[in-house]
Design an enzyme around this catalytic site. Structure first.
Site, PDB file in Angstrom:
ATOM      1  N   CYS A   1      36.705  92.228  16.245  1.00  0.00           N
ATOM      2  CA  CYS A   1      36.784  92.731  14.884  1.00  0.00           C
ATOM      3  C   CYS A   1      38.149  93.361  14.679  1.00  0.00           C
ATOM      4  CB  CYS A   1      35.727  93.771  14.526  1.00  0.00           C
ATOM      5  SG  CYS A   1      34.055  93.172  14.639  1.00  0.00           S
TER       6      CYS A   1
ATOM      7  N   GLU B   1      36.782  77.225  27.321  1.00  0.00           N
ATOM      8  CA  GLU B   1      36.837  78.087  26.141  1.00  0.00           C
ATOM      9  C   GLU B   1      37.423  77.406  24.914  1.00  0.00           C
ATOM     10  OE1 GLU B   1      39.025  81.778  26.560  1.00  0.00           O
ATOM     11  OE2 GLU B   1      40.565  80.835  27.758  1.00  0.00           O
TER      12      GLU B   1
ATOM     13  N   LYS C   1      39.992  77.691  31.010  1.00  0.00           N
ATOM     14  CA  LYS C   1      40.793  77.226  29.868  1.00  0.00           C
ATOM     15  C   LYS C   1      40.091  76.067  29.189  1.00  0.00           C
ATOM     16  CE  LYS C   1      42.836  79.823  29.198  1.00  0.00           C
ATOM     17  NZ  LYS C   1      42.994  81.055  29.808  1.00  0.00           N
TER      18      LYS C   1
ATOM     19  N   ASN D   1      34.896  98.600  13.824  1.00  0.00           N
ATOM     20  CA  ASN D   1      35.036  97.749  15.008  1.00  0.00           C
ATOM     21  C   ASN D   1      34.477  98.531  16.174  1.00  0.00           C
ATOM     22  OD1 ASN D   1      35.977  96.176  17.167  1.00  0.00           O
ATOM     23  ND2 ASN D   1      37.931  97.252  17.199  1.00  0.00           N
ATOM     24  N   GLY D   2      33.436  98.013  16.808  1.00  0.00           N
ATOM     25  CA  GLY D   2      32.850  98.742  17.947  1.00  0.00           C
ATOM     26  C   GLY D   2      31.366  98.477  17.999  1.00  0.00           C
TER      27      GLY D   2
ATOM     28  N   GLU E   1      40.735  79.310  36.752  1.00  0.00           N
ATOM     29  CA  GLU E   1      41.431  79.489  35.472  1.00  0.00           C
ATOM     30  C   GLU E   1      41.526  78.154  34.716  1.00  0.00           C
ATOM     31  OE1 GLU E   1      42.077  81.828  33.623  1.00  0.00           O
ATOM     32  OE2 GLU E   1      43.679  81.178  32.295  1.00  0.00           O
TER      33      GLU E   1
ATOM     34  N   LYS F   1      40.076  87.610  20.714  1.00  0.00           N
ATOM     35  CA  LYS F   1      41.196  87.838  21.637  1.00  0.00           C
ATOM     36  C   LYS F   1      41.008  89.079  22.494  1.00  0.00           C
ATOM     37  CE  LYS F   1      45.272  86.865  23.264  1.00  0.00           C
ATOM     38  NZ  LYS F   1      45.303  85.738  24.207  1.00  0.00           N
TER      39      LYS F   1
ATOM     40  N   ARG G   1      41.187  88.531  16.245  1.00  0.00           N
ATOM     41  CA  ARG G   1      40.217  89.462  16.826  1.00  0.00           C
ATOM     42  C   ARG G   1      38.774  89.084  16.484  1.00  0.00           C
ATOM     43  NH1 ARG G   1      42.740  94.226  18.442  1.00  0.00           N
ATOM     44  NH2 ARG G   1      40.788  95.353  18.424  1.00  0.00           N
TER      45      ARG G   1
ATOM     46  N   TRP H   1      33.870  89.849  14.434  1.00  0.00           N
ATOM     47  CA  TRP H   1      33.311  89.121  15.578  1.00  0.00           C
ATOM     48  C   TRP H   1      31.917  89.703  15.761  1.00  0.00           C
ATOM     49  CZ3 TRP H   1      31.532  90.268  20.584  1.00  0.00           C
ATOM     50  CH2 TRP H   1      31.387  89.155  21.431  1.00  0.00           C
TER      51      TRP H   1
ATOM     52  N   HIS I   1      28.370  72.297  49.820  1.00  0.00           N
ATOM     53  CA  HIS I   1      27.217  73.197  49.927  1.00  0.00           C
ATOM     54  C   HIS I   1      26.391  73.229  48.644  1.00  0.00           C
ATOM     55  CE1 HIS I   1      28.579  74.510  53.809  1.00  0.00           C
ATOM     56  NE2 HIS I   1      29.797  74.681  53.304  1.00  0.00           N
TER      57      HIS I   1
HETATM   58  C1  AGP Z   1      41.310  84.295  28.260  1.00  0.00           C
HETATM   59  O1  AGP Z   1      41.659  82.988  27.942  1.00  0.00           O
HETATM   60  C2  AGP Z   1      40.089  84.763  27.673  1.00  0.00           C
HETATM   61  N1  AGP Z   1      40.105  84.641  26.269  1.00  0.00           N
HETATM   62  C3  AGP Z   1      39.459  86.033  28.219  1.00  0.00           C
HETATM   63  O2  AGP Z   1      38.838  85.658  29.391  1.00  0.00           O
HETATM   64  C4  AGP Z   1      40.342  87.264  28.506  1.00  0.00           C
HETATM   65  O3  AGP Z   1      41.203  86.990  29.563  1.00  0.00           O
HETATM   66  C5  AGP Z   1      39.441  88.461  28.829  1.00  0.00           C
HETATM   67  O4  AGP Z   1      38.661  88.759  27.720  1.00  0.00           O
HETATM   68  C6  AGP Z   1      40.213  89.679  29.272  1.00  0.00           C
HETATM   69  O5  AGP Z   1      41.077  90.130  28.284  1.00  0.00           O
HETATM   70  P1  AGP Z   1      42.189  91.202  28.597  1.00  0.00           P
HETATM   71  O6  AGP Z   1      43.160  90.602  29.537  1.00  0.00           O
HETATM   72  O7  AGP Z   1      42.786  91.521  27.271  1.00  0.00           O
HETATM   73  O8  AGP Z   1      41.503  92.378  29.207  1.00  0.00           O
END
Ligand code: AGP
Length: 631
Positions: free
Chosen positions: A2, A513, A510, A102-103, A506, A626, A27, A76, A529
């Site tokens: 948010c 997401e 990527k 926001n929260g 990672e 984000k 956000r 969000w 395994h």
């Molecule tokens: C990254 O591509 C993601 N969107 C997410 O995993 C992100 O890395 C995670 O929310 C942590 O965010 P930060 O580094 O701002 O703490």
């Protein structure tokens, strides 16, 4: 998670709010809304729309709401589905109070039950809606004390209400009866006030402010402020007035420019040679007399000497960077290191051990779980008298003015510049670099590597910018082609070992997401395994095969996948063994330590092109935001 924006001043609020929301949409983009004190009608004009900001902009394109005081929100969803009725701002029953938040208000259900018993009717499923109703009730009580209808009274009412709220929030409140005032408050969620020319603008993040001013006042935790066109009053939790000097925003905190790229994510992938150059410029110093390079972190590194172990706390991509960091800190610098998901650490931390360094890694500096875990660690260590248990902290972040920046004094600013794409790319790269710096520092202090080994690693780091440029050049087109063949797949397996196992994780994150394709990363040796049962000709396997001690084993693991008919993609230099790959995404042959910094580039490009080929919203993938400022 948010974004909120609020303005008061002498300029029209509507364009300022929309401009601010455009910069905050990363956000959250489930819905958007604004409320303005309509100066002709002396009432609140509120407009909301489900979905992206463009829907709200469409609704408002012919509107010309007169008024210079307003609030805006991009959502969000946490409590309540992403539907119109749950979009902010939320308004009380009399229509005179509007709130954006926001929260998460953890005790909202209790508060809501009480208000409903008093006859209040709710129009949404959100936690936020209790706030305007509570403020109205409080203002009714205050009116019996003959307080004037003005900003100061609103400030008192909001202060009384937030003292009953549990959880975290950043909020902004309008009251039609105090038409030039705005009250804002924060607890464990960010809020920054910008001092513009003719307006004050308050927002969740700096880009929303940067178009108007580069002079800001970050609000501290648990502060509340009254903003009018004439000035700002900030108070702490004890109702003490706070005075502090404004600070200037860095240029990198202001730039949000896609240039000629189709998406921010692709632009940010292409920023990485510059990210490497920035890091080298900022943190690598050459002693001109001895010709020797030194890592120059901006804090007294004496405490490194006493450190016997390290714990690293992070989420998501930052955790993957932390895992590479952990490998370096253990294998290169010889320090036992553990990495924790922040969300797990905060509820089940390991037993306290002495002489421990705690590292928090968060690009946004606002991730609620990471902040809470670090806060908990500071508190539990500070409560022990033995000085060996005292908190030793470093934060690795892209936003040193963020919450983590204010909690931790030893900051490694990764200096990656604003990252707009929700999928982290250049900030991951910069976090990795920060860990290389720490590993080198520890290895020097602890004497765990020879001078030659250390200077070899530094030389490899110095070579990075042109290598990354070449990799981008080489893989952009080829991964676009590969994406054409693979955009319809349902599952992908990523394999890596040792320092490249986190790169497999990672790579999988990527892809998941932004393309919504199921992907999982495994240590290559673990395949047999269980996960190998998933494989058939429909499940491609991407194997990171950097030359290392276990290179032959990685190739054997890839063979095992091939024997199950999987299409095999290799991320490796061309060498003996790599001929088994059906497709090789070539990376230059390098020192093993440095290989994650190279291997991640083709993986980022491949994910990007698959998602773009599927026609998805690469920069704002569904259900994500984000910075995750709620638990
Ligand atoms: C990254 O591509 C993601 N969107 C997410 O995993 C992100 O890395 C995670 O929310 C942590 O965010 P930060 O580094 O701002 O703490």
């Amino acid at each position: 998670m948010c974004g909120i924006v609020a303005v008061t001043g002498y300029k029209k609020a509507l364009p300022l709010l929309i401009n601010g929301l455009e910069k905050l949409e990363y956000r959250g983009y489930d819905s958007a809304g604004i409320a303005i004190i309509n100066s002709e009608k002396n009432s609140i004009s509120c407009n909301k729309a489900e979905g992206k900001l463009k829907n709200l902009k469409n609704n408002l394109k012919d509107e010309n709401i007169p008024g210079t005081v307003g609030i805006g929100h991009t959502r969000w969803a946490t409590h309540g589905k992403p539907e119109f009725k749950n979009a902010h701002p939320h308004i009380d029953g009399s229509g005179t109070i509007a709130v954006v938040q926001n929260g998460i208000i953890e005790n909202f259900q209790d508060l809501k039950n009480k208000l409903e018993k008093e006859g209040i009717i709710f129009n949404s499923d959100t936690d936020t809606e209790v706030i305007p109703h509570l403020i109205k009730r409080e203002l009714n009580t205050l009116s019996k004390l003959n307080l004037e209808n003005n900003g100061s009274t609103l400030l008192v009412a909001v202060r009384n209400v937030i003292s009953d709220l549990e959880g975290s929030y950043a909020l902004a409140v309008l009251w039609a009866d105090a038409p030039t005032s705005l009250v804002v408050a924060r607890r464990q969620a960010p809020l920054i006030i910008g001092l513009g020319e003719g307006e004050f603008i308050c927002a969740s993040d700096t880009p929303a402010i940067a178009n108007f001013t580069n002079i800001i006042l970050p609000m501290e935790d648990e502060e509340i402020a009254l903003l009018t066109p004439l000035g700002i009053e900030i108070y702490d939790i004890n109702n003490e007035r706070q005075y502090r000097n404004p600070v200037s925003l860095k240029v990198s905190e202001q730039i949000m420019d896609k240039m000629n790229f189709k998406h921010y994510m692709l632009k940010e992938i292409y920023d990485q040679p510059q990210t490497a150059k920035n890091w080298l410029e900022n943190y690598l110093n050459q002693d001109l007399e001895k010709g020797k390079y030194q890592i120059n972190y901006p804090f007294d590194t004496k405490f490194f000497e006493s450190i016997e172990r390290i714990e690293i706390i992070a989420c998501g991509t930052s955790k993957h960077a932390a895992m590479v960091g952990s490998f370096l800190l253990e294998q290169f610098s010889g320090i036992p290191t553990n990495v924790f998901y922040a969300s797990e650490f905060r509820y089940s931390p390991p037993p306290l051990l002495p002489n421990t360094l705690t590292i928090g890694v968060t690009q946004s500096g606002e991730t609620a779980d990471t902040i809470a875990a670090i806060d908990m660690e500071i508190k539990r260590r500070s409560s022990i008298e033995d000085k060996n248990f005292k908190p030793n902290l470093i934060a690795i972040t892209n936003r040193k003015e963020s919450s983590i920046g204010r909690m931790v004094s030893n900051i490694i600013d990764i200096c990656a510049g604003i990252e707009v794409g929700v999928a982290a790319t250049k900030t991951f790269f910069a976090q990795l670099l920060s860990f290389y710096g720490l590993a080198i520092k520890f290895a020097e202090i602890k004497g765990t590597q020879s001078i030659d080994e250390i200077s070899n690693l530094i030389t490899e780091l110095i070579k990075l910018p042109p290598l990354i440029e070449d990799l981008l050049e080489q893989h952009n087109k080829s991964s676009e082609k590969l994406a054409h063949d693979f955009f319809n797949i349902k599952d992908v397996i990523f394999l890596g070992r040792g320092i490249n196992y986190p790169i497999a994780l990672e790579g999988a994150l990527k892809l998941k997401e932004i393309s919504y394709i199921h992907a999982a990363g495994y240590p290559a040796g673990e395949m047999k395994h269980g996960p190998i049962a998933l494989l058939d000709k429909k499940v491609p396997v991407i194997s990171i095969a950097s030359p290392c001690e276990v290179f032959d084993k990685v190739i054997s693991n890839a063979q095992e996948a091939k024997a199950r008919d999987s299409y095999l993609i290799g991320i490796a230099p061309e060498c003996n063994g790599t001929e088994i790959f059906d497709y090789l995404m070539k990376v230059p042959s390098s020192n093993e330590w440095i290989s994650p910094l190279l291997n991640i580039i083709p993986l980022q490009l491949l994910s990007y092109h698959i998602a773009a080929h599927r026609g998805l919203d690469v920069d704002q993938p569904r259900n994500l935001a984000k910075s995750v400022t709620v638990e």
